[in-house]
Design a protein around this motif. Structure first.
Motif, PDB file in Angstrom:
ATOM      1  N   UNK A 107     -40.047 -18.952 -39.767  1.00  8.36           N
ATOM      2  CA  UNK A 107     -39.981 -20.372 -39.419  1.00  8.36           C
ATOM      3  C   UNK A 107     -38.721 -20.691 -38.607  1.00  8.36           C
ATOM      4  N   UNK A 108     -37.663 -19.902 -38.807  1.00 11.52           N
ATOM      5  CA  UNK A 108     -36.411 -20.140 -38.078  1.00 11.52           C
ATOM      6  C   UNK A 108     -36.457 -19.653 -36.642  1.00 11.52           C
ATOM      7  N   UNK A 109     -37.353 -18.728 -36.353  1.00 12.25           N
ATOM      8  CA  UNK A 109     -37.384 -18.141 -35.014  1.00 12.25           C
ATOM      9  C   UNK A 109     -37.780 -19.177 -33.966  1.00 12.25           C
ATOM     10  N   UNK A 110     -37.188 -19.107 -32.787  1.00  8.05           N
ATOM     11  CA  UNK A 110     -37.535 -20.070 -31.732  1.00  8.05           C
ATOM     12  C   UNK A 110     -38.982 -19.905 -31.291  1.00  8.05           C
ATOM     13  N   UNK A 111     -39.622 -21.032 -31.018  1.00 12.11           N
ATOM     14  CA  UNK A 111     -41.018 -21.013 -30.585  1.00 12.11           C
ATOM     15  C   UNK A 111     -41.125 -20.602 -29.125  1.00 12.11           C
ATOM     16  N   UNK A 112     -42.284 -20.103 -28.752  1.00  4.63           N
ATOM     17  CA  UNK A 112     -42.555 -19.798 -27.333  1.00  4.63           C
ATOM     18  C   UNK A 112     -43.138 -20.997 -26.599  1.00  4.63           C
ATOM     19  N   UNK A 113     -43.068 -22.152 -27.258  1.00  6.80           N
ATOM     20  CA  UNK A 113     -43.608 -23.379 -26.656  1.00  6.80           C
ATOM     21  C   UNK A 113     -42.445 -24.331 -26.378  1.00  6.80           C
ATOM     22  N   UNK A 114     -41.817 -24.261 -25.218  1.00  8.32           N
ATOM     23  CA  UNK A 114     -40.658 -25.104 -24.917  1.00  8.32           C
ATOM     24  C   UNK A 114     -40.999 -26.586 -25.052  1.00  8.32           C
ATOM     25  N   UNK A 115     -40.058 -27.322 -25.628  1.00 10.06           N
ATOM     26  CA  UNK A 115     -40.231 -28.768 -25.750  1.00 10.06           C
ATOM     27  C   UNK A 115     -40.976 -29.199 -26.994  1.00 10.06           C
ATOM     28  N   UNK A 116     -41.601 -28.257 -27.720  1.00  4.29           N
ATOM     29  CA  UNK A 116     -42.323 -28.597 -28.938  1.00  4.29           C
ATOM     30  C   UNK A 116     -41.529 -28.069 -30.118  1.00  4.29           C
ATOM     31  N   UNK A 117     -41.119 -28.936 -31.063  1.00  5.13           N
ATOM     32  CA  UNK A 117     -40.322 -28.469 -32.191  1.00  5.13           C
ATOM     33  C   UNK A 117     -41.030 -27.351 -32.954  1.00  5.13           C
ATOM     34  N   UNK A 118     -40.242 -26.394 -33.472  1.00  2.82           N
ATOM     35  CA  UNK A 118     -40.840 -25.251 -34.152  1.00  2.82           C
ATOM     36  C   UNK A 118     -41.540 -25.652 -35.440  1.00  2.82           C
ATOM     37  N   UNK A 119     -41.221 -26.824 -36.008  1.00  2.00           N
ATOM     38  CA  UNK A 119     -41.935 -27.220 -37.205  1.00  2.00           C
ATOM     39  C   UNK A 119     -43.350 -27.689 -36.882  1.00  2.00           C
ATOM     40  N   UNK A 120     -43.651 -27.892 -35.594  1.00  2.00           N
ATOM     41  CA  UNK A 120     -45.001 -28.282 -35.185  1.00  2.00           C
ATOM     42  C   UNK A 120     -45.824 -27.054 -34.825  1.00  2.00           C
ATOM     43  N   UNK A 121     -45.290 -26.215 -33.949  1.00  2.00           N
ATOM     44  CA  UNK A 121     -45.993 -24.992 -33.538  1.00  2.00           C
ATOM     45  C   UNK A 121     -45.008 -23.837 -33.596  1.00  2.00           C
ATOM     46  N   UNK A 122     -45.223 -22.894 -34.509  1.00  2.00           N
ATOM     47  CA  UNK A 122     -44.402 -21.704 -34.575  1.00  2.00           C
ATOM     48  C   UNK A 122     -45.311 -20.507 -34.799  1.00  2.00           C
ATOM     49  N   UNK A 123     -45.655 -19.795 -33.731  1.00  2.20           N
ATOM     50  CA  UNK A 123     -46.603 -18.683 -33.873  1.00  2.20           C
ATOM     51  C   UNK A 123     -46.092 -17.579 -34.775  1.00  2.20           C
ATOM     52  N   UNK A 124     -44.770 -17.379 -34.838  1.00  6.32           N
ATOM     53  CA  UNK A 124     -44.233 -16.319 -35.681  1.00  6.32           C
ATOM     54  C   UNK A 124     -44.478 -16.629 -37.161  1.00  6.32           C
ATOM     55  N   UNK A 125     -44.322 -17.889 -37.543  1.00  4.15           N
ATOM     56  CA  UNK A 125     -44.604 -18.271 -38.931  1.00  4.15           C
ATOM     57  C   UNK A 125     -46.087 -18.093 -39.243  1.00  4.15           C
ATOM     58  N   UNK A 126     -46.940 -18.481 -38.298  1.00  5.37           N
ATOM     59  CA  UNK A 126     -48.388 -18.341 -38.511  1.00  5.37           C
ATOM     60  C   UNK A 126     -48.783 -16.873 -38.680  1.00  5.37           C
ATOM     61  N   UNK A 127     -48.218 -16.010 -37.833  1.00  8.96           N
ATOM     62  CA  UNK A 127     -48.537 -14.583 -37.923  1.00  8.96           C
ATOM     63  C   UNK A 127     -48.034 -14.003 -39.239  1.00  8.96           C
ATOM     64  N   UNK A 128     -46.815 -14.376 -39.610  1.00 11.13           N
ATOM     65  CA  UNK A 128     -46.238 -13.854 -40.847  1.00 11.13           C
ATOM     66  C   UNK A 128     -47.078 -14.243 -42.058  1.00 11.13           C
TER      67      UNK A 128
END
Length: 539
Positions: free
Chosen positions: A123-144
């Motif tokens: 959840x702490x890792x930066x998202x690959x979606x610039x401009x969208x907060x990681x608490x909204x879209x975080x692919x690393x959290x979803x994969x984990x």
């Protein structure tokens, strides 16, 4: 080995918070580790050495920096032979611990606890979606979460719960068991059993105070699991509707408790975690020369507790309108917002009308990983940014209490139309039409000739002197007839008639003020016919 260079590379690759987690020195890193002469423990030095080796391995094939960054992120969320994430193992090694805090005894909650500890870094890792907060879209959290070794264990334990098993009755194929529901905030949804774990952890991550440590996140995740499970079993739970309002500023540190809610300042955390980008500011100076700047995102937050309910849909359900009418919380929340806005309008006495306008609203819905959020298009007419005083806030609270009386329900439409005329309408014709609709809602009746009856009631309510009353009634008749000619297509509004539109609005506001403050006996009557007879005949 140069720790400074290692820190710089990993801060670029995984972000400062994730690096702090790996080194188990969160506070030091967040406040900025000194770049020279940093004091590391033996276990942290070992971690830095391992990170240096990992960096060398990812760069050995001459991959691009961005690819190397993604390789490191991906490796951190993979799992060891012991079933924990690489990131969690590094964190524990840095911390020098071999045994963590005991998990809950309940098997399902224990699975949630373990998955939360493993996905914290993801959840702490930066998202690959610039401009969208990681608490909204975080692919690393979803994969984990989707690849976690205890994921299936959680699903199996959940299905052993008889009440949950009855909720997730959808077909096993193609997406596994699921439930469909209709909520009392005005829309429905679906929840797959396979995504229940992700829903729970995502809800916990939205609580910013629970992101301070993996232990806090794990505890919050277990709490969310128990709350969501209870909600799914009972089809209801206490919840919060949140409205952000722009146009005015509360005195610093103010918090106003009102019947059915709380008014407070919007926090920086809420702005930071908003799923939407900032929408700019509006500034102005009041009659004292004070310069005031307000945010279109909203500087005042209104929180309204409500009872969340949902109905599980079985496919055999018929018309849902009756259930919605009996259980809707959305309409009640909107009524509270209307009264809050109108109370401020009546509570302030300035050269300009002080108004606040909703810019966003959200309803927390436990079966969903995210609250229902609506971003409202704000195009206020004539809004002057205002810094409220303590006295105005106190008066605002008093007026809200008055407007919260039962009789005000009878003129709900009048208040809504008046606010619309004040804040939304840019065409004077629309201001006129909405304002006169407010008149009609207050004193209108299908009996007899409406013009004389409505204008006579308004002039009698607003003026005590007979001569002034007669003069006002004549003017209001002209305004009423002007409105009728326009809406029936008989004429267009002329520039010289624009002041009539604003006078119609003034009359609507003052009529509501008078009724609420001086004539609650009239306001208590259920329709315009009864109210007009009471005012004119006194019986």
């Amino acid at each position: 080995m140069n720790p400074t260079r290692i820190f710089a590379w990993y801060e670029s690759a995984i972000g400062r918070d994730a690096l702090a987690y790996l080194l188990a020195c969160e506070q030091d890193i967040r406040e900025g580790i000194p770049q020279e002469g940093i004091q590391l423990s033996k276990t942290q030095i070992s971690t830095v050495e391992n990170l240096a080796q990992l960096t060398a391995a990812t760069l050995s094939n001459e991959s691009k920096i961005s690819e190397a960054h993604n390789l490191v992120r991906g490796w951190l969320i993979q799992f060891t032979a012991d079933g924990i994430s690489n990131a969690r193992e590094i964190h524990n090694n840095s911390k020098g611990i071999t045994q963590e805090a005991e998990a809950p005894r309940e098997p399902t909650a224990a699975a949630v606890h373990e998955v939360a500890l493993d996905t914290y870094c993801a959840f702490l890792l930066p998202s690959n979606h610039p401009g969208i907060p990681t608490q909204i879209i975080n692919p690393f959290a979803s994969i984990s979460m989707s690849q976690h070794p205890r994921r299936q264990e959680f699903i199996d334990f959940a299905m052993q719960d008889a009440k949950l098993a009855r909720v997730f009755t959808g077909p096993d194929e193609p997406f596994g068991r699921s439930m469909s529901y209709l909520s009392n905030v005005g829309f429905g949804g679906a929840l797959q059993l396979d995504l229940l774990l992700e829903t729970i952890l995502q809800r916990a991550w939205l609580i910013e105070s629970c992101r301070v440590s993996p232990e806090a996140f794990a505890i919050a995740s277990v709490e969310q699991f128990r709350m969501v499970r209870s909600t799914l079993q009972k089809s209801e739970c206490p919840s919060i509707a949140t409205f952000h309002l722009t146009g005015a500023l509360l005195p610093t540190g103010s918090k106003v408790e009102i019947a059915g809610g709380t008014l407070r300042e919007t926090t920086e955390s809420e702005r930071r975690n908003s799923p939407f980008p900032p929408r700019g500011e509006i500034s102005g100076s009041d009659e004292t020369g004070q310069h005031v700047v307000v945010n279109y995102d909203g500087d005042i937050t209104l929180e309204i507790p409500f009872k969340y309910r949902h109905k599980v849909l079985t496919g055999r359900d018929g018309d849902h309108r009756k259930w919605m009418e009996e259980n809707s919380s959305f309409a009640e929340a909107q009524r509270t917002v209307t009264r809050i806005r109108f109370a401020l309008l009546l509570a302030t006495n300035r050269n300009h009308r002080v108004q606040i306008i909703p810019t966003a609203q959200s309803f927390d819905i436990p079966p969903s990983s995210m609250p229902y959020i609506a971003w409202l298009d704000v195009k206020p007419r004539g809004m002057m940014p205002t810094q409220l005083t303590d006295g105005e806030v106190s008066n605002w609270s008093s007026w809200y209490e008055k407007l919260n009386s039962a009789g005000v329900d009878h003129i709900e439409l009048a208040m809504r139309r008046t606010l619309r005329a004040l804040s939304e309408r840019t065409d004077p014709t629309d201001v006129l039409i909405d304002s006169v609709i407010a008149w009609e809602n207050i004193f209108g009746t299908p009996e007899g000739e409406p013009t004389f009856r409505i204008t006579m009631c308004l002039s009698s309510l607003l003026k005590k002197d007979p001569a002034e009353r007669a003069k006002l009634q004549s003017t209001l008749s002209d305004i009423y007839n002007l409105r009728s000619q326009i809406v029936h297509g008989n004429k267009d509004l002329k520039p010289a008639e624009v002041p009539f539109c604003h006078q119609a609005l003034d009359v609507a506001i003052e009529a509501i003020r008078k009724l609420v403050e001086e004539r609650p006996d009239i306001l208590s009557l259920s329709d315009g016919s009864k109210r007009s007879k009471k005012l004119l005949l006194g019986n």
